[in-house]
Write an enzyme that holds these catalytic residues in place. Sequence first.
Site, mmCIF file in Angstrom:
data_model
loop_
_atom_site.group_PDB
_atom_site.id
_atom_site.type_symbol
_atom_site.label_atom_id
_atom_site.label_comp_id
_atom_site.label_asym_id
_atom_site.label_seq_id
_atom_site.Cartn_x
_atom_site.Cartn_y
_atom_site.Cartn_z
ATOM 1 N N CYS A 17 -8.180 -7.005 2.624
ATOM 2 C CA CYS A 17 -8.842 -5.303 1.990
ATOM 3 C C CYS A 17 -9.767 -4.838 2.464
ATOM 4 C CB CYS A 17 -7.621 -5.342 1.228
ATOM 5 S SG CYS A 17 -6.022 -5.241 1.029
ATOM 6 N N GLU A 57 18.882 7.516 1.018
ATOM 7 C CA GLU A 57 19.265 7.367 -0.299
ATOM 8 C C GLU A 57 19.058 8.554 -1.686
ATOM 9 O OE1 GLU A 57 17.055 4.191 -2.203
ATOM 10 O OE2 GLU A 57 16.889 2.824 -0.204
ATOM 11 N N CYS A 113 0.043 -8.500 2.279
ATOM 12 C CA CYS A 113 -0.832 -7.212 2.296
ATOM 13 C C CYS A 113 -0.744 -6.764 3.168
ATOM 14 C CB CYS A 113 -2.168 -8.217 2.112
ATOM 15 S SG CYS A 113 -3.725 -7.288 2.326
ATOM 16 N N TRP A 157 18.109 -1.080 -12.868
ATOM 17 C CA TRP A 157 17.479 -2.573 -12.611
ATOM 18 C C TRP A 157 17.677 -3.862 -13.673
ATOM 19 C CZ3 TRP A 157 12.268 -3.426 -9.320
ATOM 20 C CH2 TRP A 157 12.471 -3.445 -8.319
ATOM 21 N N GLU A 207 10.052 2.530 1.536
ATOM 22 C CA GLU A 207 9.237 2.763 0.300
ATOM 23 C C GLU A 207 7.717 2.580 0.868
ATOM 24 O OE1 GLU A 207 12.954 4.134 -2.650
ATOM 25 O OE2 GLU A 207 11.816 2.157 -3.167
#
Length: 661
Positions: free
Chosen positions: A158, A304, A109, A312, A144
């Site tokens: 949050c 990248e 978080c 994956w 990312e």
Amino acid sequence: MSIHFGVDYYPEHWERERWETDAKLMKEMGVQVVRMAEFSWFKMEPQEGEFHFEWLEDAVNLLNQYGIKTILGTPTAAPPKWMLDKNPEIQPIDREGRRRRFGGRHHDCQSNEVYRAHIKRFVTAMSEKFADNPGVIGWQIDNELGNSHADLCMCNACRLNFEKWLLRKYGKIERLNEAWGTAFWSQGYNKFSQIGTPLVTVVGENPSAMLDWKCFCSDLIVDFAKWQADIIREKCPNHFITHNYMCFDDKVNYYDLGELLDFVSNDVYPAGHWHPQPHQPLYETAAAHDVVRSYKKQPFWIMEQQSGIAGWEIMGRLPKPGQISAWAMQSVAHGADAVVFFRWRTCAMGTEQFWHGILGHSGKPGRVYDEIKHLTETFAKHMDAFEGSMPNPEVAIVYNVRQNYAFQIQPHHPKLTYVKEIYKYYRAFYEKKIPVDFVQDTDDLSKYKLVIAPLQFLMIPELEQHYFDYVENGGHLVLTMRTGVKDATNLCMTDRELPGRLGDLCGITIPEYDCLLEATGGVLYGKKEYLIKKWCDLIELKGARSLAEYSTGFYKQLPAVTENKYEKGIAWYIGTEPGNDLMEDLVEYFTRRSDVATLGTAADEVEMITRETSDSIWLFVINHTDDEQVYHLHGWYEMVEGEREEFLQPFEVQLFVKRKK
């Protein structure tokens, strides 16, 4: 030292005895920089306060001996298990109220103060350790940002931060109630503390509340990045700071994030399994580079760049011989000063065992290694000449993250998305070999002959005036369906017919519209009938002239596309989603009326793009096919190497230059 080619390297995945072999192979291939350590928190801090940077320092120093510099990633996308055992509240909560747990990445978080304290302790120690290391030149914050956080986080931390954000924005709860339209469905609030995170409801969502939530999430991520950037700038004043973006990804507003960075970087996988196979449409990849260039209006890095099969659990297609080089030079042509390939060697462990690198599992150089070595030998020597240069298009497409958010909340048609609509317009210019800039709606538009502003759903008076000023001064503007529908708070306009005040600019009003749900329609343009999709604005002319009219529905013969001369310029309005054929012919008309030049002619998958320095224009011609191709340039350019033949081998890249007078 100018840096143009590099690799993402994970020495912690391999025995130390292998490292020098890797360094030698990298040097021979033309590698000048590596990125390391962005997921290595446990390796560097196996217990709280017990730092082990020795292995990383050894790797940095070894690479530096071979002339290879290092970018260090802060590993805050992968907090270690000991931390989560001690502070389980760091793990995020999704929209269904479930705790997302350890075992992948991004299990954090970003508003949690305990997690931020861990980050401050670690990033301080790491940046102090490497501040004066001659092998380190820069930092990548996290990895990312926004990836995997689509419905995260909705924990109490949050909620409290969202409450503070709303209080700063609105000041009084009465203003929030008005802005959110809480009179609907009895959704009013008496105090800010009553407002929660948008967990799953029984049915429906408040569009205005959801827009604020998305904007809050973006601001939170920017603040999370700043939390780290401030530490690094203090400890490492001589190092640059960047972050690896993801093209059009929108969890965070990349324009806002870019203000913290020295330059932006991007991750690009044209043949990722999530794209149509065998690869993403070329115009989409090109558009991604162009929008990344717009985030700071300067050249960028690719952090990248795909170098093998990407996947994956599921894998995409194997790139063909020459294709990786063509993709890399596409990045360079659109504004990348450096290309860092992901990854050096295919990993033998974990989720990314089949996300292939330059070297396979065996670590032996092969076809891909040889191809990239040839690429660096061919182009690195020329890249110094145009480093820092930018394309200089005559056409711009307006891109705004808040418009994207609004369409995510209420797309109208289930297949209507903001970014895909942008792609449709971009494609027509791309295939005509016309370069494009992306701009924010508040940017100066005066340098562009033609501006396309799709889906201007959220509208404010200042933006209306901005478009008026551009056209009044001789600009050519294209507006589209769903323009001027809502105000900045995501409430519908009620003071006049669509498209609001911009109706005066376009010389039209739109009293009705039709969503083409489970239907298509037709438009007559010239003497030809074309396919249209998703939407039809029923346009009434108020001074404009009709360029195309509907050929289907009860609104047959009503205008579908209009043109209005306004002061020195022209405003066009497209009240539907054109199919590819209609889009191509409309763009042909718009560019001709706007006196926009093309770079040349060739097959759709032969790309042309320029970068300009103060004294030269550099032209890239790229064959993205495995067939021989011919092309024709509009204007004289000198071929940098070899003789100009206007002929391309499969996946060949040719570089030209024109000296300015």
